[in-house]
Structures are given as structure tokens and as C-alpha cells.
Write a protein that holds these residues in place. Sequence first.
Motif, PDB file in Angstrom:
ATOM      1  N   ARG A 213     -10.431  -7.305  -0.307  1.00 14.97           N
ATOM      2  CA  ARG A 213     -10.317  -6.543   0.966  1.00 14.97           C
ATOM      3  C   ARG A 213     -11.230  -6.979   2.033  1.00 14.97           C
ATOM      4  NH1 ARG A 213     -10.763   0.184   1.410  1.00 14.97           N
ATOM      5  NH2 ARG A 213     -10.601   0.121   3.615  1.00 14.97           N
ATOM      6  N   PRO A 214     -12.666  -7.244   1.855  1.00 18.19           N
ATOM      7  CA  PRO A 214     -13.418  -7.522   2.737  1.00 18.19           C
ATOM      8  C   PRO A 214     -13.690  -9.236   2.417  1.00 18.19           C
ATOM      9  CG  PRO A 214     -14.842  -6.799   0.921  1.00 18.19           C
ATOM     10  CD  PRO A 214     -13.412  -6.606   0.486  1.00 18.19           C
ATOM     11  N   PRO A 215     -14.167  -9.862   3.368  1.00 16.23           N
ATOM     12  CA  PRO A 215     -14.303 -11.331   2.997  1.00 16.23           C
ATOM     13  C   PRO A 215     -15.287 -11.718   1.956  1.00 16.23           C
ATOM     14  CG  PRO A 215     -14.843 -11.087   5.472  1.00 16.23           C
ATOM     15  CD  PRO A 215     -14.659  -9.587   4.775  1.00 16.23           C
ATOM     16  N   ARG A 216     -14.773 -12.693   1.130  1.00 16.15           N
ATOM     17  CA  ARG A 216     -15.551 -13.041   0.186  1.00 16.15           C
ATOM     18  C   ARG A 216     -16.382 -14.449  -0.099  1.00 16.15           C
ATOM     19  NH1 ARG A 216     -13.850  -8.714  -3.123  1.00 16.15           N
ATOM     20  NH2 ARG A 216     -15.043  -6.983  -2.288  1.00 16.15           N
ATOM     21  N   LYS A 233       2.035  -2.548  11.279  1.00 18.12           N
ATOM     22  CA  LYS A 233       1.637  -1.213  11.515  1.00 18.12           C
ATOM     23  C   LYS A 233       2.803  -0.222  11.125  1.00 18.12           C
ATOM     24  CE  LYS A 233      -2.153  -2.977  13.112  1.00 18.12           C
ATOM     25  NZ  LYS A 233      -3.400  -2.829  12.570  1.00 18.12           N
ATOM     26  N   PHE A 234       3.805  -0.656  10.822  1.00 18.57           N
ATOM     27  CA  PHE A 234       4.889   0.309  10.488  1.00 18.57           C
ATOM     28  C   PHE A 234       4.607   1.141   8.955  1.00 18.57           C
ATOM     29  CE2 PHE A 234       7.011  -3.570   8.721  1.00 18.57           C
ATOM     30  CZ  PHE A 234       7.290  -3.239   7.420  1.00 18.57           C
ATOM     31  N   PHE A 235       3.632   0.530   8.394  1.00 19.86           N
ATOM     32  CA  PHE A 235       3.429   1.192   6.974  1.00 19.86           C
ATOM     33  C   PHE A 235       2.501   2.519   7.345  1.00 19.86           C
ATOM     34  CE2 PHE A 235       3.829  -3.056   5.275  1.00 19.86           C
ATOM     35  CZ  PHE A 235       5.078  -2.753   4.447  1.00 19.86           C
ATOM     36  N   ASP A 236       2.802   3.490   6.544  1.00 19.73           N
ATOM     37  CA  ASP A 236       1.939   4.658   6.412  1.00 19.73           C
ATOM     38  C   ASP A 236       0.778   4.590   5.563  1.00 19.73           C
ATOM     39  OD1 ASP A 236       3.775   6.496   8.081  1.00 19.73           O
ATOM     40  OD2 ASP A 236       5.071   6.100   6.426  1.00 19.73           O
ATOM     41  N   LEU A 237       0.964   3.856   4.498  1.00 17.85           N
ATOM     42  CA  LEU A 237      -0.202   3.907   3.479  1.00 17.85           C
ATOM     43  C   LEU A 237      -0.137   2.321   2.860  1.00 17.85           C
ATOM     44  CD1 LEU A 237      -2.233   5.410   1.679  1.00 17.85           C
ATOM     45  CD2 LEU A 237      -0.079   5.878  -0.078  1.00 17.85           C
ATOM     46  N   VAL A 238      -1.535   2.035   2.547  1.00 14.68           N
ATOM     47  CA  VAL A 238      -1.803   0.800   1.856  1.00 14.68           C
ATOM     48  C   VAL A 238      -2.553   1.338   0.704  1.00 14.68           C
ATOM     49  CG1 VAL A 238      -2.491  -1.507   1.830  1.00 14.68           C
ATOM     50  CG2 VAL A 238      -1.612  -0.576   3.920  1.00 14.68           C
ATOM     51  N   VAL A 239      -1.775   0.873  -0.454  1.00 16.83           N
ATOM     52  CA  VAL A 239      -2.609   1.130  -1.848  1.00 16.83           C
ATOM     53  C   VAL A 239      -3.221   0.020  -2.258  1.00 16.83           C
ATOM     54  CG1 VAL A 239      -2.551   1.639  -4.166  1.00 16.83           C
ATOM     55  CG2 VAL A 239      -1.046   2.979  -2.636  1.00 16.83           C
ATOM     56  N   TRP A 240      -4.594  -0.279  -2.114  1.00 11.39           N
ATOM     57  CA  TRP A 240      -5.204  -1.668  -2.167  1.00 11.39           C
ATOM     58  C   TRP A 240      -5.857  -1.596  -3.625  1.00 11.39           C
ATOM     59  CZ3 TRP A 240      -5.955  -4.003   2.826  1.00 11.39           C
ATOM     60  CH2 TRP A 240      -6.266  -5.493   2.696  1.00 11.39           C
ATOM     61  N   GLY A 241      -5.240  -2.383  -4.503  1.00 12.23           N
ATOM     62  CA  GLY A 241      -5.688  -2.819  -5.793  1.00 12.23           C
ATOM     63  C   GLY A 241      -6.651  -3.789  -5.677  1.00 12.23           C
ATOM     64  N   HIS A 242      -7.449  -4.125  -6.825  1.00 12.74           N
ATOM     65  CA  HIS A 242      -8.239  -5.324  -6.907  1.00 12.74           C
ATOM     66  C   HIS A 242      -9.868  -5.016  -6.679  1.00 12.74           C
ATOM     67  CE1 HIS A 242      -9.697  -9.490  -7.419  1.00 12.74           C
ATOM     68  NE2 HIS A 242     -10.261  -9.632  -6.337  1.00 12.74           N
ATOM     69  N   ALA A 245     -14.483  -0.546  -6.652  1.00  9.86           N
ATOM     70  CA  ALA A 245     -15.209   0.457  -5.958  1.00  9.86           C
ATOM     71  C   ALA A 245     -14.103   1.735  -5.692  1.00  9.86           C
ATOM     72  CB  ALA A 245     -15.994   0.243  -4.657  1.00  9.86           C
ATOM     73  N   CYS A 246     -14.280   2.775  -6.239  1.00  6.72           N
ATOM     74  CA  CYS A 246     -13.382   4.035  -6.042  1.00  6.72           C
ATOM     75  C   CYS A 246     -13.722   4.581  -4.453  1.00  6.72           C
ATOM     76  CB  CYS A 246     -13.672   4.964  -7.075  1.00  6.72           C
ATOM     77  SG  CYS A 246     -12.575   6.392  -6.831  1.00  6.72           S
ATOM     78  N   GLN A 247     -12.487   4.605  -4.028  1.00  5.75           N
ATOM     79  CA  GLN A 247     -12.793   5.163  -2.388  1.00  5.75           C
ATOM     80  C   GLN A 247     -11.763   6.056  -2.241  1.00  5.75           C
ATOM     81  OE1 GLN A 247     -13.058   2.220   0.626  1.00  5.75           O
ATOM     82  NE2 GLN A 247     -14.901   1.226  -0.300  1.00  5.75           N
ATOM     83  N   GLU A 258      -0.948   3.849  12.522  1.00  8.64           N
ATOM     84  CA  GLU A 258      -1.963   2.884  11.792  1.00  8.64           C
ATOM     85  C   GLU A 258      -2.076   3.470  10.285  1.00  8.64           C
ATOM     86  OE1 GLU A 258      -5.464   0.459  11.828  1.00  8.64           O
ATOM     87  OE2 GLU A 258      -4.159   0.894  13.305  1.00  8.64           O
ATOM     88  N   PRO A 259      -1.865   2.449   9.538  1.00 11.82           N
ATOM     89  CA  PRO A 259      -1.940   2.740   8.089  1.00 11.82           C
ATOM     90  C   PRO A 259      -3.096   3.206   7.497  1.00 11.82           C
ATOM     91  CG  PRO A 259      -0.970   0.568   8.445  1.00 11.82           C
ATOM     92  CD  PRO A 259      -1.735   1.044   9.754  1.00 11.82           C
ATOM     93  N   TYR A 260      -3.044   3.975   6.457  1.00 15.56           N
ATOM     94  CA  TYR A 260      -4.090   4.644   5.777  1.00 15.56           C
ATOM     95  C   TYR A 260      -4.349   3.810   4.499  1.00 15.56           C
ATOM     96  CZ  TYR A 260      -7.413   7.766   3.391  1.00 15.56           C
ATOM     97  OH  TYR A 260      -8.496   8.226   2.598  1.00 15.56           O
ATOM     98  N   ILE A 261      -5.644   3.238   4.258  1.00 17.40           N
ATOM     99  CA  ILE A 261      -5.906   2.712   3.208  1.00 17.40           C
ATOM    100  C   ILE A 261      -6.490   3.249   1.832  1.00 17.40           C
ATOM    101  CG2 ILE A 261      -7.280   0.824   2.269  1.00 17.40           C
ATOM    102  CD1 ILE A 261      -7.333  -0.509   4.489  1.00 17.40           C
ATOM    103  N   LEU A 262      -5.634   3.440   0.824  1.00 18.82           N
ATOM    104  CA  LEU A 262      -6.297   4.061  -0.405  1.00 18.82           C
ATOM    105  C   LEU A 262      -6.625   3.145  -1.401  1.00 18.82           C
ATOM    106  CD1 LEU A 262      -6.265   6.633  -2.126  1.00 18.82           C
ATOM    107  CD2 LEU A 262      -4.046   6.328  -2.982  1.00 18.82           C
ATOM    108  N   GLN A 263      -8.002   3.154  -1.646  1.00 25.36           N
ATOM    109  CA  GLN A 263      -8.483   2.519  -2.743  1.00 25.36           C
ATOM    110  C   GLN A 263      -8.911   3.029  -4.085  1.00 25.36           C
ATOM    111  OE1 GLN A 263     -11.175  -1.049  -1.118  1.00 25.36           O
ATOM    112  NE2 GLN A 263     -12.679  -0.299  -2.896  1.00 25.36           N
ATOM    113  N   PRO A 264      -8.010   3.103  -5.178  1.00 23.11           N
ATOM    114  CA  PRO A 264      -8.292   3.872  -6.205  1.00 23.11           C
ATOM    115  C   PRO A 264      -9.671   3.226  -7.130  1.00 23.11           C
ATOM    116  CG  PRO A 264      -6.027   3.051  -5.969  1.00 23.11           C
ATOM    117  CD  PRO A 264      -6.914   2.228  -5.107  1.00 23.11           C
ATOM    118  N   GLY A 265     -10.079   2.002  -6.926  1.00 24.10           N
ATOM    119  CA  GLY A 265     -10.747   1.250  -7.793  1.00 24.10           C
ATOM    120  C   GLY A 265     -10.348   1.469  -9.140  1.00 24.10           C
ATOM    121  N   SER A 266     -11.287   1.018  -9.881  1.00 24.12           N
ATOM    122  CA  SER A 266     -10.736   0.634 -11.417  1.00 24.12           C
ATOM    123  C   SER A 266     -11.127   2.025 -12.322  1.00 24.12           C
ATOM    124  CB  SER A 266     -11.603  -0.354 -11.915  1.00 24.12           C
ATOM    125  OG  SER A 266     -13.002  -0.044 -12.005  1.00 24.12           O
TER     126      SER A 266
END
Length: 576
Positions: A213-216, A233-242, A245-247, A258-266
Motif C-alpha cells: 500500500r505505501p512505497p516500499r 473512483k467508481f469503487f465504494d470500498l477497497v479491501v486491502w490485503g497484504h 497492520a490492522c486498520q 472516493e473509495p473507502y479503504i478497509l485494511q483488515p491486517g493479519s
Amino acid sequence: MSSNSTFRILVSSDNHTGYAEDKPIIGNDSFDGFEEVLQHAKEQDVDFILLGGDLFHKSEPDRSTVHKVTELLRDYVLGDRDIPFEFMSEPGDVFGFSKFQRVNFEDSNLNIGMPIFTIHGNHDDFSGKGLLALDNFHDSGYLNLFGKFTDVEKIEVKPVLLCKGQTKIALYGIGHQRDDRLCRAFNLDKIKFFTLPEDFDDYFKILVVHQNRPPRSTLRSTGSYLPFEKIPKFFDLVVWGHEHACQVEDMEYERSGEPYILQPGSSVATSLCPDESIPKAAALLQIKKTSMKINKIPLERSRQVLFDVLDLNKKDPHVKLTKTQVRTKEMKDEKMIHEKIGNMLREAEKNRGDHQPDLPRIRLKVIYSGPWLNIPPVKPALIGEKYKSRVANPSELIKVHFVRPEKEKKNLGGGIELSNLMDTTTVFDLLRESIKQRAQNGLGLLQLDGMEELVKEQCSGVITKVGMKKDALRKVIDDQMENYMTRIKRLDMEKLGEHPPVSEIRGLVEYAVGEMIKGNQNQTENADVSSTSVNSNDENLVSDKSTSQTQRKRVPESSVVPDSLEVIDVDDDFSD
């Protein structure tokens, strides 16, 4: 938000089942974490579970791992519960990779009570004949794998369409791809998202990805990540794996463009770093038409992870230490370390939940700099031995780090200086930089892409056995030598005459090989330039064609991942 038109979805990611399975204390942690996710799904009476990749820790999971996951899926997925929503996609559009092109709960041979939809992650990466461990579970009916693409040059993402009453969901997925390639594919408009000709605005649109998700990387022009601005931008939600960190926070969402990012973490910590010390959780989504509500579901059985840094010179910058090579019992650093560990243990005991294991995992990074470099560091194994009854990871408790003056920089070989390495530096950055610098001293035959792929496969667990490693290296070299031989055979020998001197033949071949080596070095200089293939359009390899070089852009320093994200999903493949 409860009605017959409300989807209830439990979201989790990076379950890494099988992680540290052979370790005595934490060996079952990954299975406990995954089972708790399944238990919450059952207790919350969700319509389905959505996973963001890395169900397994190894691309070829051990037999015991496969057996335990099968037991869990059989316990929680099979059943006679009614499925309260409809699958509306053309099955071949989303499951075209499988012989069984149907969603599992519509298969008359199966009895599914809790559907699971998942993409694959980098740890689920391809092996053998393009198969994932997840393919076996999809074909056996335990889960629904979507977003599987084998050619990053042509990714056409078709949605999984679901309907419950008046609520419709379009679920898109892109399984893990190399971040550089995926970013370039977005830049070149090679990613196509299929939309619906009618009532597309009525769908709640979700994208599931498994990328950085951030530059690595500061050495790659792409930054080795997927920029958020590349996502439509037409997405409502982005589920971001990998990202581990749980956010997840309680919130309500109304469509805003604007899509909302959901980062479940591990659901299990696979490394000892700040990201993993954040308490684990899953997310409960409630979606009605184009509105969404998120509730955080803590994973109460996950083992505590505590990470801290002890910078000795900051703690006591005025200490007077005589230079010595021998440690004594009275050395001040050891006393400071025990004091810090004691504080961490008290913090763990204070915050431990009722269902969490008694023994936490702790990592203390001890930094030696300034006058503290005059004494030998503590021995981590000896420190850890004193806490073997109080922590789950005594052998990994302490990590020693040195910060030396400029004049004492150490060299990794090939001109790479240890002092220049950042927390964001990856093994691929080191490989690229090493080949680049060594090529200036005569090493230029091996192409970077082939070597980089080989390193990636070994690091991700695709190649595990010694024999496999040797065969893989031999294949990379053989393929590249075949490339050279093919090019040499295409040389125009006729212009040398019927019986040319050996020296002229040698000169022509040496010139052609030299040009190819230059091409390899140019490839190393330009991270965005793909290696030249055998069927290149360069028909005349000895022509006087000049090659323009694209200037490699650096990622701005301001966009580099902050220091708090010290270890980035490196897992224990690289931990001490």
C-alpha cells in the motif's frame, strides 16, 4: 441497518495458516486465528466471508497445514443453512480458470452453509503448472476463488455479482501481482474493469487487492507499490490485503465519489515489528444499497506482540566506556536491557485479554552507537534464555543493531554499503544494485529479470528444497544462454565471405555479445525497461541503431513509508 436487503459480510485477510507450525509454543497460533475468524462469522450470522489473500503461509503448504485447514472449513463452511442471497454472474466470467465453473453454494453436489470468497496473496503464489493451493480448495467446493490472473499484460476484471433483496454488490478482485508490473500495467491502461451496461450505479462496488500500500522501495521507479490514485473512483470500498497492520474502525459510509479503504491486517503475527503489535481484528460489513456500516470485531485469542526500541546512546549519551573486547557481568547495557524487558512484560500482563495466551511474543531492538560501540554487545541467546518461561520467543527476544560513524561503514560487496540501507530496502533492491555495480566490473551476462524472479520464488517459499533451487538456477542460466545462442545464430555471416578468417568471425560475435551485455546493463539502469526477449524486433543485431535510455525516476523521499513500519510483511523468512 438490519433488513432483508442488508448484506452482512465478515472480512479478514492474511491468515497465514501454517506459519511457524513447527515451533513449540506458537505453532498453533495461525490456526487459532483463522478459526476465530470462522467462529465470529457463525456468531454474527453473516451471509458470507470475504478474505483478502494469503490464506496459507507457504505456496506449497505442508500436509499437516492442509489437513487442519480442511478440518476447519468442513466444520464451519459445510451445512444446511439457507443462503439468503443470489449469485447473478455468468460463472465462466469469474471462475474460468477452473473445471468447476460455478459458485459452490449453487452446486447440487455440495451442501454449503457459509460461503467464502477469496483472492490469492503473494504467499499463495503460483507453483508448478500455474496452480495455487487455493485451486484445490476451490475445486473441492470449500471456497470460491476469484481474481486469478496469470498474465499481467492482460487483466480483464469481471465482477462477482450478488443480490439480496434491493441491495446488489459487484465484487471485483485482483490476486497478488508483482507490484512493479501491476503499477506499470495500470500506467499503460492494461487493467480493464468490466462494468454493467444497465443500473451500474445501483451496485455497491468492492475491489479486493493484495499489494503493497505505501512505497516500499527507493530504488524502483514505481516505488514497488500500488498507488491509490490508480484505482478507479467508481469503487465504494477497497479491501486491502497484504498489509499486516490492522486498520479497522467503527464507521458509516455514504457514497461520496472516493473509495473507502478497509485494511483488515493479519489474523496472526508473522514478524516482530510495530505493524504486528497492533491488536488483531476482523471487520463486520453491513451493506444496504449504497450505504455501508463497519464494525470492528477484535480477535481475542491472538497472541500479544510487543515491540520496542532501546537506543542506548539516547538513554545515556554521557556514559564513559573504555574500549574492550571482553564482556563483564557489570556492564550497564545488560542492566538497561533487563529493565526494559521487565517493563514490556508488565505491560503485556496488564493488557492481556481473558482469552489470550499467557506467553507474549516480545521483540526489543537494542541500538549500539557512540561510546556504546566501545564494548561488545550482549548475546541475544543468553538474554533470551533467562526469559524462556515468560515469553513465547526467547530466541528472538533481542535484536542487536549498530550505528557506526561514517568512516566505519561496512560493505556488503559490490559497493553496497550497510549504512545506506533503509528499513524500506528489499532483497530485490539489493539484488538490482549489486548486479548494477558488478556489471561495471565485467559481470553482464545474466539478465536482471530472470535472477529477480528466481530470488522472489526462493524468498516466497515456492522453491524450498536444495535440489529445486539448483534446478531453478540452472534453468535461468540455460534459458539466458539459449537466448544468446539464438541471437548469435541470427547474425549476418554472409557479408564475411565464403571462407572468413576466424578472427573476423570472433570479432563479429564478440561485438554482438558486447551489445547484448550493454543491453542487460541498460536494463539494470532502467527499472521500467523489460528484458529483451528472443523474438525481439531487432533483426539486425550488428546494426548501428542507438538505444534511447529512459531516465529512472526516484520515489520522492516524502513518500517513503515512515520509520514506524519497520518490517514490511517480510515474515520470519528474513527474521533472525
